[in-house]
Design a protein around this motif. Structure first.
Motif, short mmCIF file in Angstrom:
data_model
loop_
_atom_site.label_atom_id
_atom_site.label_comp_id
_atom_site.label_asym_id
_atom_site.label_seq_id
_atom_site.Cartn_x
_atom_site.Cartn_y
_atom_site.Cartn_z
N LYS A 132 4.90 37.16 90.22
CA LYS A 132 5.86 38.25 90.45
C LYS A 132 7.28 37.77 90.22
CE LYS A 132 7.03 41.76 93.91
NZ LYS A 132 6.75 42.26 95.28
N GLU A 133 7.59 36.55 90.70
CA GLU A 133 8.93 35.98 90.50
C GLU A 133 9.18 35.70 89.02
OE1 GLU A 133 12.74 34.27 91.12
OE2 GLU A 133 11.52 35.80 92.12
N SER A 142 9.09 27.42 93.49
CA SER A 142 8.38 28.09 94.58
C SER A 142 8.87 27.57 95.93
CB SER A 142 6.87 27.84 94.46
OG SER A 142 6.20 28.34 95.58
N ASP A 183 7.21 27.93 98.78
CA ASP A 183 6.10 27.77 99.73
C ASP A 183 6.30 26.50 100.55
OD1 ASP A 183 4.86 30.04 98.92
OD2 ASP A 183 3.42 29.07 97.60
N SER A 241 9.08 29.47 87.64
CA SER A 241 8.82 30.14 88.92
C SER A 241 8.00 29.24 89.84
CB SER A 241 8.09 31.46 88.67
OG SER A 241 7.75 32.09 89.90
N ARG A 257 2.60 35.63 94.09
CA ARG A 257 4.03 35.56 94.37
C ARG A 257 4.78 34.86 93.23
NH1 ARG A 257 5.83 32.81 99.92
NH2 ARG A 257 4.42 34.44 100.67
#
Length: 268
Positions: free
Chosen positions: A107-108, A67, A69, A63, A104
């Motif tokens: 959560k992923e 990401s 981001d 994850s 985040r």
């Protein structure tokens, strides 16, 4: 025909050659439903077979690696990662993300786990016997199983020496350095085999991202066809075969496998 089959699909266990031609394996069906690259999806599914702890950490690592981001998070910066590992971006990143507040990403990771669990059920808890550790630390066994799963699913690897990766393609031998954001860019004394995520073409030349260096004997045990001088060769070769068998679902993780794993990892 099997001769024309995609090498990466074959090596990942997604397809198999039979007397009737190519067939999609159960491993391949689960791969197709996992929203990651082939190598990352394969590593996640393979990690499921080594128990809850390895599966949880692999989902978290993948994850973080995927990401979206736009800015480099603090937990992915070189100065932060180098405190966790000097020879593996994967270990360093996992150590950072486990101790950070990256909601985040976590959560992923939970979403990825649910997708795999819906097809394979919950992972066995037996793997935790060899992969124990607190929430704030990574045990040596967990680290090596995670690296073995990534290694089993990687198609990009080569010899590592003087902070340079030498890897062979169908065209020629390449020399490539880790990107400056990689902890391996400073690993001038490390030797072994390195696997990496991708290659970025920069004006000064191509560089590798997401690099991990593993000792030559471990890489040889995983891949074969590499000679190395060291006692315990047979044990390491058995370790490599058994890891890959569990990884591809050809063998269940057992107490015998865990014992072999502990013996093999004891001298790493």
């Amino acid at each position: 025909s099997c001769q024309l089959a995609d090498k990466q699909l074959l090596s990942s266990g997604a397809i198999a050659c039979t007397s009737d031609g190519m067939v999609l394996t159960r491993h391949g069906r689960i791969l197709a439903g996992t929203p990651l690259s082939l190598s990352h999806a394969s590593a996640l599914i393979g990690s499921h077979r080594f128990g809850c702890r390895v599966f949880d950490d692999m989902a978290l690592l993948l994850s973080a690696l995927n990401s979206t981001d736009s800015r480099l998070p603090k937990w992915a910066a070189f100065d932060a990662k180098i405190k966790k590992s000097t020879t593996s971006d994967h270990v360093a990143l996992l150590g950072q993300i486990r101790s950070s507040d990256a909601g985040r990403v976590k959560k992923e990771a939970d979403r990825l786990k649910r997708l795999v669990i819906s097809e394979m059920g919950h992972p066995s808890k037996s793997g935790s016997q060899v992969a124990a550790g607190t929430d704030a630390e990574l045990s040596a066994a967990t680290i090596h199983i995670i690296l073995a799963c990534l290694l089993s699913s990687s198609s990009q690897f080569g010899k590592f020496e003087n902070a340079t990766i030498k890897y062979l393609t169908e065209v020629r031998m390449h020399n490539i350095r880790p990107h400056r954001s990689s902890v391996c860019s400073a690993a001038k004394n490390a030797r072994g085999y390195a696997f990496f995520g991708s290659v970025i073409k920069l004006p000064a030349g191509p560089v590798a991202t997401d690099v991990s260096v593993v000792r030559s004997d471990i890489a040889a045990a995983m891949f074969g066809n590499h000679s190395f001088e060291r006692q315990g060769v047979e044990l390491l070769q058995r370790f490599g075969r058994r890891v890959k068998d569990v990884f591809f679902g050809l063998e269940d993780l057992s107490l015998k496998m865990l014992l072999l794993l502990e013996i093999s990892l004891g001298d790493l």
